[in-house]
Design an enzyme around this catalytic site. Structure first.
Site, short mmCIF file in Angstrom:
data_model
loop_
_atom_site.label_atom_id
_atom_site.label_comp_id
_atom_site.label_asym_id
_atom_site.label_seq_id
_atom_site.Cartn_x
_atom_site.Cartn_y
_atom_site.Cartn_z
N ASP A 191 51.54 77.54 65.96
CA ASP A 191 51.90 76.17 66.35
C ASP A 191 50.63 75.35 66.54
O ASP A 191 50.43 74.70 67.56
CB ASP A 191 52.73 76.19 67.64
CG ASP A 191 53.59 74.95 67.81
OD1 ASP A 191 53.71 74.17 66.84
OD2 ASP A 191 54.15 74.74 68.90
N PHE A 192 49.79 75.37 65.51
CA PHE A 192 48.50 74.67 65.56
C PHE A 192 48.75 73.18 65.34
O PHE A 192 48.39 72.61 64.31
CB PHE A 192 47.59 75.25 64.48
CG PHE A 192 46.20 75.54 64.94
CD1 PHE A 192 45.94 76.61 65.78
CD2 PHE A 192 45.13 74.74 64.55
CE1 PHE A 192 44.65 76.89 66.21
CE2 PHE A 192 43.85 75.00 64.97
CZ PHE A 192 43.59 76.08 65.81
#
Length: 344
Positions: A191-192
């Site tokens: 979940d960058f």
């Protein structure tokens, strides 16, 4: 902001503590006296920024933390939360800007607590506070986008090398079974996004501020997968607030490939993966906003521009988008090396 939670909605209870209850929880579980506390935005957990005036046992330490109260569904999998926390500790020790836990009064990194009237159990952690501004609130330069891509690859590579694979949840990759034999496996942050990457500025120039990454947040979507998944996720989220969304991908890709070069097959999957992440994030957010309308503003952050960017990608077409990405990435091979990860 977590965008990949696929728990059945009826089994997930987001905590809803008042500020007073949160302060009492910090005192009871961690033995710290709260002097100031305020809520932080969250997708399906509850977070508070906590400042302490000193702790009950007289020990010295950091005076700012994030109290993280995990939703009831994820709290039923303590092993995964423990591995996520240990990964953060490992990365911090390796020099990455990730949070570390403050131990409970009994010396644990987390504690399962009953924190709401329904008697549901929630895992509670107190993490070191990472100062900075979310990337979503600035206009990232090409160099910062490059550094974000480089950081994503460096982080995944470090996790893979510390052999956490055997402990992490395996992603469902059946929809890409045809690529299975040609994709490089890794452990992904997962979940960058532009709210999970913090930056600070050490430049006095208001016209040309220089940023460096100061924090990486939210390891709750960490999973065993493929390197190309991570770069696709990073590209998609860096597009959200960009005035030139189709131009973002080449800079992020160049940074990523400076650490982990992709194969031709992985590059061929990139357009599909970026557009697929857009679709996943947008649909899940819309559904979750119907279930939790009180959190709609935060849940629908991606939707403000996401649908438009997704449609633009398909209108321009895969061939043209890939050409733009790959030509931009190729141009970096003729430039002098940039500053190290995390630097301006």
């Amino acid at each position: 902001m977590s965008s990949g939670n696929d728990c059945p909605p009826q089994t997930l209870t987001k905590p809803a503590l008042s500020e007073k209850e949160a302060a009492e929880l910090v005192d009871r579980v961690f033995g710290l006296n709260v002097s100031w506390l305020r809520p932080l935005p969250s997708y399906d957990d509850q977070n508070f920024h906590v400042r302490v005036s000193g702790n009950n046992n007289g020990a010295e330490g950091a005076d700012e933390y994030v109290l993280k109260i995990t939703n009831s569904a994820d709290s039923r999998e303590p092993e995964l939360i423990q591995v996520q926390t240990q990964a953060m500790m490992f990365l911090s020790a390796e020099g990455f800007p990730s949070a570390t836990p403050h131990l409970t009064k009994d010396g644990s990194i987390m504690s399962l607590e009953s924190v709401d009237p329904g008697s549901k159990k929630h895992m509670v952690r107190l993490l070191s506070y990472l100062p900075g501004t979310p990337v979503a609130k600035i206009a990232p330069s090409a160099q910062l986008l490059y550094e974000i891509g480089k950081l994503a690859a460096s982080l995944d590579k470090a996790l893979a090398e510390c052999q956490l694979c055997q402990h992490t949840e395996v992603s469902d990759t059946s929809h890409l079974h045809c690529y299975h034999s040609v994709l490089m496996q890794s452990i992904n942050h997962g979940d960058f996004n532009d709210h999970n990457i913090l930056v600070d500025c050490n430049s006095a120039s208001l016209e040309n501020p220089q940023y460096r990454v100061s924090g990486i947040l939210d390891f709750s979507d960490m999973s065993y997968g493929y390197y190309v998944f991570e770069v696709a996720i990073a590209i998609m989220y860096m597009m959200i607030e960009s005035p030139d969304p189709l131009g973002v991908g080449g800079h992020v890709l160049a940074g990523f490939e400076s650490v982990v070069p992709l194969t031709a097959e992985e590059r061929g999957a990139l357009f599909l993966l970026v557009s697929g992440r857009f679709a996943q994030s947008l649909v899940i957010a819309a559904h979750t906003a119907l279930l939790y309308p009180e959190n709609k503003e935060y849940l629908m952050i991606t939707a403000r521009t996401g649908w438009k960017h997704l449609m633009t990608m398909f209108e321009v077409g895969q061939e043209a988008v890939e050409k733009k990405w790959f030509e931009t990435a190729q141009a970096y091979t003729h430039r002098a090396p940039g500053p190290p990860v995390g630097g301006c």
